[in-house]
Design a protein around this motif. Sequence first.
Motif, PDB file in Angstrom:
ATOM      1  N   UNK A 138      64.045  51.153  34.186  1.00 20.31           N
ATOM      2  CA  UNK A 138      63.564  49.827  34.119  1.00 20.31           C
ATOM      3  C   UNK A 138      62.901  49.530  32.855  1.00 20.31           C
ATOM      4  N   UNK A 139      62.062  50.482  32.346  1.00 23.10           N
ATOM      5  CA  UNK A 139      61.374  50.065  31.095  1.00 23.10           C
ATOM      6  C   UNK A 139      62.118  49.581  30.020  1.00 23.10           C
ATOM      7  N   UNK A 140      63.480  50.082  30.065  1.00 22.24           N
ATOM      8  CA  UNK A 140      64.220  49.469  28.945  1.00 22.24           C
ATOM      9  C   UNK A 140      64.445  48.161  28.983  1.00 22.24           C
ATOM     10  N   UNK A 141      64.508  47.532  30.095  1.00 15.84           N
ATOM     11  CA  UNK A 141      64.923  46.024  30.447  1.00 15.84           C
ATOM     12  C   UNK A 141      63.517  45.179  29.941  1.00 15.84           C
ATOM     13  N   UNK A 159      49.221  36.303  35.608  1.00 11.56           N
ATOM     14  CA  UNK A 159      50.598  37.074  35.696  1.00 11.56           C
ATOM     15  C   UNK A 159      50.562  38.367  36.590  1.00 11.56           C
ATOM     16  N   UNK A 160      49.410  38.891  36.874  1.00  9.65           N
ATOM     17  CA  UNK A 160      49.477  40.144  37.502  1.00  9.65           C
ATOM     18  C   UNK A 160      49.423  39.752  38.926  1.00  9.65           C
ATOM     19  N   UNK A 161      49.013  38.738  39.432  1.00  7.88           N
ATOM     20  CA  UNK A 161      49.273  38.367  40.983  1.00  7.88           C
ATOM     21  C   UNK A 161      50.427  37.878  41.160  1.00  7.88           C
ATOM     22  N   UNK A 162      51.121  37.128  40.305  1.00  6.66           N
ATOM     23  CA  UNK A 162      52.112  36.691  40.533  1.00  6.66           C
ATOM     24  C   UNK A 162      53.278  37.965  40.486  1.00  6.66           C
ATOM     25  N   UNK A 163      53.121  38.860  39.768  1.00  6.71           N
ATOM     26  CA  UNK A 163      54.044  39.926  39.737  1.00  6.71           C
ATOM     27  C   UNK A 163      53.932  40.744  40.921  1.00  6.71           C
ATOM     28  N   UNK A 164      52.923  40.930  41.342  1.00  4.34           N
ATOM     29  CA  UNK A 164      52.662  41.483  42.780  1.00  4.34           C
ATOM     30  C   UNK A 164      53.256  40.771  43.871  1.00  4.34           C
ATOM     31  N   UNK A 165      53.429  39.484  43.744  1.00  5.79           N
ATOM     32  CA  UNK A 165      53.840  38.526  44.756  1.00  5.79           C
ATOM     33  C   UNK A 165      55.504  38.603  44.605  1.00  5.79           C
ATOM     34  N   UNK A 184      53.254  57.839  45.321  1.00  9.16           N
ATOM     35  CA  UNK A 184      54.014  56.528  45.275  1.00  9.16           C
ATOM     36  C   UNK A 184      53.181  55.232  45.005  1.00  9.16           C
ATOM     37  N   UNK A 185      51.656  55.419  45.324  1.00  7.80           N
ATOM     38  CA  UNK A 185      50.831  54.050  45.022  1.00  7.80           C
ATOM     39  C   UNK A 185      51.163  54.127  43.254  1.00  7.80           C
ATOM     40  N   UNK A 186      50.944  55.284  42.698  1.00 12.52           N
ATOM     41  CA  UNK A 186      50.940  55.259  41.537  1.00 12.52           C
ATOM     42  C   UNK A 186      52.132  54.601  40.523  1.00 12.52           C
ATOM     43  N   UNK A 187      53.376  54.883  41.179  1.00 12.83           N
ATOM     44  CA  UNK A 187      54.513  54.417  41.189  1.00 12.83           C
ATOM     45  C   UNK A 187      54.750  52.828  41.170  1.00 12.83           C
ATOM     46  N   UNK A 188      54.200  52.321  42.246  1.00 12.51           N
ATOM     47  CA  UNK A 188      54.276  50.804  42.505  1.00 12.51           C
ATOM     48  C   UNK A 188      53.730  50.254  41.496  1.00 12.51           C
ATOM     49  N   UNK A 189      52.215  50.797  41.267  1.00 10.97           N
ATOM     50  CA  UNK A 189      51.324  50.221  40.125  1.00 10.97           C
ATOM     51  C   UNK A 189      52.367  50.108  38.798  1.00 10.97           C
ATOM     52  N   UNK A 190      52.900  51.120  38.641  1.00 11.26           N
ATOM     53  CA  UNK A 190      53.586  51.347  37.213  1.00 11.26           C
ATOM     54  C   UNK A 190      54.672  50.223  37.286  1.00 11.26           C
ATOM     55  N   UNK A 191      55.230  49.998  38.571  1.00 10.74           N
ATOM     56  CA  UNK A 191      56.524  48.944  38.506  1.00 10.74           C
ATOM     57  C   UNK A 191      56.144  47.504  38.314  1.00 10.74           C
ATOM     58  N   UNK A 192      54.994  47.292  39.239  1.00 12.59           N
ATOM     59  CA  UNK A 192      54.345  45.841  39.112  1.00 12.59           C
ATOM     60  C   UNK A 192      53.751  45.651  37.662  1.00 12.59           C
ATOM     61  N   UNK A 212      56.561  41.211  31.786  1.00  7.68           N
ATOM     62  CA  UNK A 212      57.859  40.389  31.860  1.00  7.68           C
ATOM     63  C   UNK A 212      57.125  38.900  32.269  1.00  7.68           C
ATOM     64  N   UNK A 213      56.299  38.549  33.186  1.00  5.71           N
ATOM     65  CA  UNK A 213      55.660  37.454  33.763  1.00  5.71           C
ATOM     66  C   UNK A 213      54.918  36.815  32.573  1.00  5.71           C
ATOM     67  N   UNK A 214      54.099  37.820  32.097  1.00  5.45           N
ATOM     68  CA  UNK A 214      53.133  37.501  30.817  1.00  5.45           C
ATOM     69  C   UNK A 214      53.812  36.877  29.705  1.00  5.45           C
ATOM     70  N   UNK A 215      55.122  37.419  29.393  1.00  2.00           N
ATOM     71  CA  UNK A 215      55.860  37.231  28.110  1.00  2.00           C
ATOM     72  C   UNK A 215      56.504  35.745  28.480  1.00  2.00           C
ATOM     73  N   UNK A 216      56.768  35.353  29.713  1.00  2.00           N
ATOM     74  CA  UNK A 216      57.404  34.012  30.234  1.00  2.00           C
ATOM     75  C   UNK A 216      56.189  32.925  29.915  1.00  2.00           C
ATOM     76  N   UNK A 217      55.224  33.347  30.379  1.00  4.79           N
ATOM     77  CA  UNK A 217      53.726  32.154  30.346  1.00  4.79           C
ATOM     78  C   UNK A 217      53.826  31.799  28.816  1.00  4.79           C
TER      79      UNK A 217
END
Lengths: 194, 194
Positions: free
Chosen positions: B70-73, B149-155, B120-128, B134-139
């Motif tokens: 996913x990092x590529x995207x 952006x971090x809260x929006x990403x988690x949502x 698993x927790x670290x992986x989820x943190x990585x993904x969010x 991406x969200x920050x770039x959009x803002x």
Amino acid sequence: MATTEILTAERILEATEEVLRRHGPAKATVVDVARVLGVSHGSVYRHFRTKAALREAVTKRWLDRTSEELAGIVAADRDPEARLRDWLAALFAAKRRKAGDDPELFATYRVLAGENGEATGRHLADLTGQLTEIVRAGVDAGVFTTADPATAARALFHATGRFHDPVYAPEWEQPGIDAEFEAVMDLVLRGLRA
Amino acid sequence: MATTEILTAERILEATEEVLRRHGPAKATVVDVARVLGVSHGSVYRHFRTKAALREAVTKRWLDRTSEELAGIVAADRDPEARLRDWLAALFAAKRRKAGDDPELFATYRVLAGENGEATGRHLADLTGQLTEIVRAGVDAGVFTTADPATAARALFHATGRFHDPVYAPEWEQPGIDAEFEAVMDLVLRGLRA
DNA sequence: CAGCTGACAGATTTCAATATCTGTCAGCTG
DNA sequence: CAGCTGACAGATATTGAAATCTGTCAGCTG
């Protein structure tokens, strides 16, 4: 208990809930239910053709109780956005309360719900139906925009799954959960507004 | 296999995946892994202190492979909304592919992921974290609006859970699933737009 | 002597015998 | 005679003895 009273389906369902609460879903037997009622297990089979049918009836009763709790909010006399927020919050609160108060019984119903997909499916259709009503009211009032209220309602339901799907119950006690719920609600409500 | 080669952690991890694929998580033993490698099981304990540590290492490897895909995207040179759609679609597609191609191995990783919450927790943190970028770039580009952006990403991540959380894997083969995914994506993206 | 082996103690899993449960039904009872 | 009982056959669950596994470590080997 009053052995003179006649044996009704309702009394059997109450006894079954009692047994499920005590023993859990794996160890609850028809013989146990009959013992609580002071009858032979053959009598239970007079009212429910199989053990699976008995479990399904208990599950349906439980699911229906949740639906009724929420139906009041759909019918409330408030603006659609407030009703939508209330409804989703009430669903979350109800599930969380049930999971917290009696985890053993909640786990039991999780197993039962997993067993008979039909009763669960009907319940989900019922809930998304309630949501659809609120969304449609919002569209009619001009505060929501969506091509299809039913589709939007299903999307809302799925998007908030983390806060009502029983598989996530263990996470409902974690500290930040309310903030997460607010964040998701804000996001989807913004997406719905006209 | 080449018994002359030295025994590395990497070779052990590969053998472990092989054993897990064959026997499933419940019946995969350290002795099996050693047998595949043609060594005594004592040698495996030279590289991994416990069986749990071995399983955790295998899990981490698996999760990291998904993150890299996913990092590529995230780094792609496209407008943020397209990247966000691509990223979520790629996450769904990757999970669905893994679940469909080798259900046994996927179920295995589900069990492993459930076992060690830390990896698993670290992986989820990585993904969010990726989503937050991406969200920050959009803002920054003025196409998204959000207080944090971090809260929006988690949502976003929670709202789309139905399409990446492994507990829902059985539903990913049902007919209407793509339409449901689109509906949820449209809803949350509308909620994010400026 | 770095890296591996294999025997060992205690923990866990398997397996087969035993017990219990589900669902039926002929007959009892009020 | 409507409603219940309890014995029964086949299916499922429990149990405890035997087998296997985990994790350690003294000693072997190249």
